[in-house]
Design a protein around this motif. Structure first.
Motif, mmCIF file in Angstrom:
data_model
loop_
_atom_site.group_PDB
_atom_site.id
_atom_site.type_symbol
_atom_site.label_atom_id
_atom_site.label_comp_id
_atom_site.label_asym_id
_atom_site.label_seq_id
_atom_site.Cartn_x
_atom_site.Cartn_y
_atom_site.Cartn_z
ATOM 1 N N GLY A 26 0.770 -1.225 0.000
ATOM 2 C CA GLY A 26 0.000 0.000 0.000
ATOM 3 C C GLY A 26 0.806 1.282 0.000
ATOM 4 O O GLY A 26 0.226 2.367 0.026
ATOM 5 N N ARG A 27 2.131 1.197 -0.023
ATOM 6 C CA ARG A 27 2.933 2.412 -0.091
ATOM 7 C C ARG A 27 4.335 2.066 -0.587
ATOM 8 O O ARG A 27 4.728 0.900 -0.634
ATOM 9 C CB ARG A 27 3.026 3.111 1.265
ATOM 10 C CG ARG A 27 3.730 2.348 2.346
ATOM 11 C CD ARG A 27 3.986 3.244 3.551
ATOM 12 N NE ARG A 27 5.132 4.100 3.343
ATOM 13 C CZ ARG A 27 5.059 5.378 3.010
ATOM 14 N NH1 ARG A 27 3.886 5.968 2.844
ATOM 15 N NH2 ARG A 27 6.155 6.115 2.863
ATOM 16 N N THR A 28 5.082 3.134 -0.930
ATOM 17 C CA THR A 28 6.480 2.951 -1.324
ATOM 18 C C THR A 28 7.283 2.605 -0.088
ATOM 19 O O THR A 28 7.451 3.412 0.813
ATOM 20 C CB THR A 28 7.031 4.235 -1.959
ATOM 21 O OG1 THR A 28 6.224 4.582 -3.082
ATOM 22 C CG2 THR A 28 8.465 4.025 -2.411
ATOM 23 N N PHE A 29 7.775 1.421 -0.065
ATOM 24 C CA PHE A 29 8.361 0.857 1.151
ATOM 25 C C PHE A 29 9.804 1.268 1.352
ATOM 26 O O PHE A 29 10.269 1.404 2.472
ATOM 27 C CB PHE A 29 8.224 -0.672 1.043
ATOM 28 C CG PHE A 29 9.027 -1.468 2.015
ATOM 29 C CD1 PHE A 29 10.172 -2.111 1.603
ATOM 30 C CD2 PHE A 29 8.613 -1.591 3.320
ATOM 31 C CE1 PHE A 29 10.910 -2.865 2.498
ATOM 32 C CE2 PHE A 29 9.333 -2.345 4.211
ATOM 33 C CZ PHE A 29 10.483 -2.995 3.806
ATOM 34 N N ASN A 30 10.542 1.509 0.264
ATOM 35 C CA ASN A 30 11.994 1.611 0.376
ATOM 36 C C ASN A 30 12.499 2.942 0.918
ATOM 37 O O ASN A 30 13.692 3.180 0.932
ATOM 38 C CB ASN A 30 12.662 1.283 -0.959
ATOM 39 C CG ASN A 30 12.192 2.195 -2.065
ATOM 40 O OD1 ASN A 30 11.456 3.148 -1.812
ATOM 41 N ND2 ASN A 30 12.589 1.915 -3.290
ATOM 42 N N THR A 31 11.590 3.825 1.375
ATOM 43 C CA THR A 31 12.032 5.046 2.042
ATOM 44 C C THR A 31 11.732 5.020 3.535
ATOM 45 O O THR A 31 12.066 5.960 4.250
ATOM 46 C CB THR A 31 11.360 6.282 1.433
ATOM 47 O OG1 THR A 31 9.940 6.162 1.579
ATOM 48 C CG2 THR A 31 11.712 6.419 -0.039
ATOM 49 N N ASP A 32 11.099 3.983 3.997
ATOM 50 C CA ASP A 32 10.650 3.920 5.387
ATOM 51 C C ASP A 32 11.661 3.244 6.298
ATOM 52 O O ASP A 32 12.285 2.246 5.930
ATOM 53 C CB ASP A 32 9.345 3.125 5.494
ATOM 54 C CG ASP A 32 8.204 3.768 4.749
ATOM 55 O OD1 ASP A 32 7.227 3.064 4.454
ATOM 56 O OD2 ASP A 32 8.298 4.973 4.464
ATOM 57 N N THR A 33 11.783 3.765 7.511
ATOM 58 C CA THR A 33 12.439 3.036 8.577
ATOM 59 C C THR A 33 11.464 1.974 9.079
ATOM 60 O O THR A 33 10.270 2.236 9.219
ATOM 61 C CB THR A 33 12.806 3.990 9.729
ATOM 62 O OG1 THR A 33 13.853 4.857 9.306
ATOM 63 C CG2 THR A 33 13.253 3.213 10.956
ATOM 64 N N ASN A 74 13.961 -4.756 0.045
ATOM 65 C CA ASN A 74 13.114 -3.715 -0.523
ATOM 66 C C ASN A 74 12.449 -4.145 -1.826
ATOM 67 O O ASN A 74 11.377 -3.655 -2.168
ATOM 68 C CB ASN A 74 13.924 -2.437 -0.730
ATOM 69 C CG ASN A 74 14.218 -1.726 0.580
ATOM 70 O OD1 ASN A 74 13.630 -2.033 1.622
ATOM 71 N ND2 ASN A 74 15.143 -0.794 0.554
ATOM 72 N N ALA A 75 13.073 -5.043 -2.552
ATOM 73 C CA ALA A 75 12.478 -5.516 -3.802
ATOM 74 C C ALA A 75 11.204 -6.321 -3.544
ATOM 75 O O ALA A 75 10.301 -6.365 -4.388
ATOM 76 C CB ALA A 75 13.481 -6.358 -4.568
ATOM 77 N N LYS A 76 11.140 -6.949 -2.372
ATOM 78 C CA LYS A 76 9.981 -7.776 -2.026
ATOM 79 C C LYS A 76 9.057 -7.101 -1.009
ATOM 80 O O LYS A 76 8.055 -7.697 -0.604
ATOM 81 C CB LYS A 76 10.451 -9.118 -1.461
ATOM 82 C CG LYS A 76 11.223 -9.968 -2.451
ATOM 83 C CD LYS A 76 11.623 -11.296 -1.833
ATOM 84 C CE LYS A 76 12.365 -12.166 -2.830
ATOM 85 N NZ LYS A 76 12.787 -13.458 -2.224
ATOM 86 N N ASN A 77 9.393 -5.899 -0.576
ATOM 87 C CA ASN A 77 8.612 -5.204 0.466
ATOM 88 C C ASN A 77 8.491 -6.048 1.731
ATOM 89 O O ASN A 77 7.401 -6.178 2.304
ATOM 90 C CB ASN A 77 7.217 -4.836 -0.043
ATOM 91 C CG ASN A 77 7.220 -3.592 -0.909
ATOM 92 O OD1 ASN A 77 8.276 -3.152 -1.362
ATOM 93 N ND2 ASN A 77 6.058 -3.026 -1.141
ATOM 94 N N MET A 78 9.614 -6.602 2.159
ATOM 95 C CA MET A 78 9.615 -7.494 3.317
ATOM 96 C C MET A 78 10.652 -7.034 4.347
ATOM 97 O O MET A 78 11.720 -6.509 4.001
ATOM 98 C CB MET A 78 9.959 -8.915 2.897
ATOM 99 C CG MET A 78 8.962 -9.569 1.962
ATOM 100 S SD MET A 78 7.386 -9.936 2.770
ATOM 101 C CE MET A 78 7.894 -11.177 3.965
ATOM 102 N N VAL A 79 10.313 -7.265 5.609
ATOM 103 C CA VAL A 79 11.233 -7.056 6.722
ATOM 104 C C VAL A 79 11.255 -8.352 7.527
ATOM 105 O O VAL A 79 10.224 -9.016 7.662
ATOM 106 C CB VAL A 79 10.776 -5.907 7.627
ATOM 107 C CG1 VAL A 79 11.784 -5.674 8.753
ATOM 108 C CG2 VAL A 79 10.590 -4.646 6.834
#
Length: 125
Positions: A26-33, A74-79
């Protein structure tokens, strides 16, 4: 609609390992902490680990240093949170969270904007 969904919790014996995952949509993930927090029954939610947007900086609460590792794809939006040498005192509901503010990763619950629903981790002694 921003969603964070944790998975990977469960029951494990003391000394064992678990790997928690958090899927972000639901959002651009790669700028978030991104952070992991936990809450045991009757206690406040506490900081566990955080990672900056690129994965180049990580921070941990002292009680998990050397045992837990936070990482992101970040490519998979996973932590992820790899948890080794688990102890009974690690038992809690674990939450994934996103901090939209660009800057030094925070260990403050109030700084995080989005939260997952949590996943239970139970460590038997």
């Amino acid at each position: 609609q921003v969603q964070l969904v944790e998975s990977g919790g469960g029951l494990v014996q003391a000394g064992g390992s678990l790997r928690l995952s958090c899927a972000v949509s639901g959002r651009t993930f790669n700028t978030d902490t991104m952070g992991w927090f936990r809450q045991a029954p009757g206690r406040d939610r506490e900081f566990v680990a955080t990672i900056n947007y690129s994965g180049s900086r990580t921070y941990y609460v002292d009680s998990v240093k050397g045992r837990f590792t936070i990482s992101r794809d970040n490519a998979k939006n996973m932590v992820y949170l790899q948890m080794n040498s688990l102890k009974a005192e690690d038992t809690a509901v674990y939450y994934c969270a996103a901090d939209l503010t660009i800057g030094t990763p925070s260990n403050n619950v109030a700084d995080y904007d989005y939260w997952g629903q949590g996943t239970q981790v139970t460590v038997s002694s």
